[in-house]
Enzyme design. Structure first.
Site, PDB file in Angstrom:
ATOM      1  CE  LYS A  58      -3.791  -2.435   2.135  1.00  0.00           C
ATOM      2  NZ  LYS A  58      -4.324  -3.048   3.326  1.00  0.00           N
ATOM      3  CD  GLN A 102      -4.192  -4.942   6.483  1.00  0.00           C
ATOM      4  OE1 GLN A 102      -3.794  -3.965   5.885  1.00  0.00           O
ATOM      5  NE2 GLN A 102      -4.795  -5.940   5.871  1.00  0.00           N
ATOM      6  CG  ASP A 125     -11.703  -1.785   2.925  1.00  0.00           C
ATOM      7  OD1 ASP A 125     -12.149  -1.673   1.748  1.00  0.00           O
ATOM      8  OD2 ASP A 125     -11.299  -2.862   3.386  1.00  0.00           O
TER       9      ASP A 125
END
Ligand code: NAD
Length: 292
Positions: A58, A102, A125
């Site tokens: 990322k 995450q 997300d």
């Protein structure tokens, strides 16, 4: 006699690079107008090696498009209150545009509580209930990255969605549910499957578009695939040091019309959509027109 099918193996990396180049140009154009670069923050709790490697990917992707990125690598012992305090600081920091925590999180931290604590406008997300609800209503600004990646691959390869039978294996909040909604919004007839589905093979055989997101290596056999189907293999499992998808990739050759491989498939597209979400979140918060 039926013509043999030449299966297209999707190059997710090439498509990801094309989309990243477009974002790089957008960010360069923003700079000429005096705007700063977008900034993504990734938070990892614990030291899962796979998660660390995703985070590196990322970071590299952010650098490539000229976006800023930072990471918080917190010890496994971090408690929920400490993580919530960090998220509050990141939410309040005007220089931060996208926040990703995450997953999976350690068992002593509630993923739902954490998803609700991220500012919905910075929710890279799209796991906040507000963004999920907007997705259901069809007016989402931020949508989960992997489902967006799947839809971008289908669009890029000109796969017809309207009126087609789509089968999704897996009903997680991060992949199965949102991708089912997106397919249905593009007028596919969608069947969602899960671990209690009866005759999964038979259901899969009805699919013009098959999305496999169960995390069960090679569970989809060649004879589960309808000849000519588009197969999006999202699942990634590590078996004997190798990354294996949910679909028996070799067996799908000559049957599927196209298939995403477990490496250079949906993975790079997921990261690309994370960047897209961060850039979109930045533009929306600052009220900047995308093309200005
Ligand atoms: P999850 O464990 O949260 O959900 C898995 C889903 O699959 C569940 O709904 C479960 O009911 C279903 N399932 C499991 N075994 C099944 C079976 N035998 N038959 C039918 N259904 C079954 O997982 P997730 O977070 O949605 O991820 C799914 C897979 O996709 C994992 O392998 C994950 O690593 C991978 N993934 C890849 C990317 C990427 O960028 N490539 C991104 C996210 C997830």
């Amino acid at each position: 006699m039926e013509q043999p099918i030449e299966t297209i193996v999707v190059d997710g990396m090439a498509l990801a690079n094309q989309l990243r180049d477009e974002m790089k140009s957008e960010i360069e154009a923003l700079a000429t107008w005096g705007h700063r670069a977008p900034h993504l923050v990734v938070v990892l709790v614990g030291d899962d090696p796979a998660s660390r490697s995703y985070i590196k990917g990322k970071q590299r992707a952010c650098t490539r498009i000229g976006a800023d990125s930072s990471e918080y690598l917190l010890p496994y012992s971090t408690n929920q209150k400490e993580l919530l305090d960090l998220l509050e600081r990141l939410n309040d920091d005007d220089a931060i545009d996208g926040i990703l925590v995450q997953l999976p999180l350690p068992k002593h931290i509630s993923a739902e509580t954490i998803a609700e604590a991220i500012d919905p406008a910075k929710d890279a997300d799209a796991l906040h209930p507000l963004n999920f609800g907007r997705l259901l209503l069809g007016n989402a600004q931020l949508i989960s990255c992997t489902p967006l990646g799947v839809m971008a691959v289908l669009e890029h390869h000109g796969i017809e969605i309207a009126g087609q039978q789509a089968v999704v294996i897996g009903r997680s909040n991060i992949v199965g549910k949102p991708v089912s909604i997106l397919l249905q919004q593009q007028n596919a007839t969608v069947t969602m499957c899960h671990s209690r589905t009866k005759d999964l093979a038979g259901v899969c055989r009805s699919a013009d578009i098959l999305v496999a997101a169960a995390g069960n290596p090679k569970m989809v056999k060649g004879d589960w695939i309808q000849p000519g189907a588009a197969v999006m293999d999202v699942g990634v499992s590590e078996v004997d040091g190798k990354l294996i998808g949910d679909v028996d990739f070799e067996a799908a050759q000559g049957i599927a019309r196209l298939i995403t491989p477990s490496r250079r498939g949906i993975g790079p597209m997921t990261i690309t959509m994370l960047l897209r979400n961060t850039l979109n979140a930045y533009l929306a918060r600052k009220g900047i027109e995308p093309a200005s």
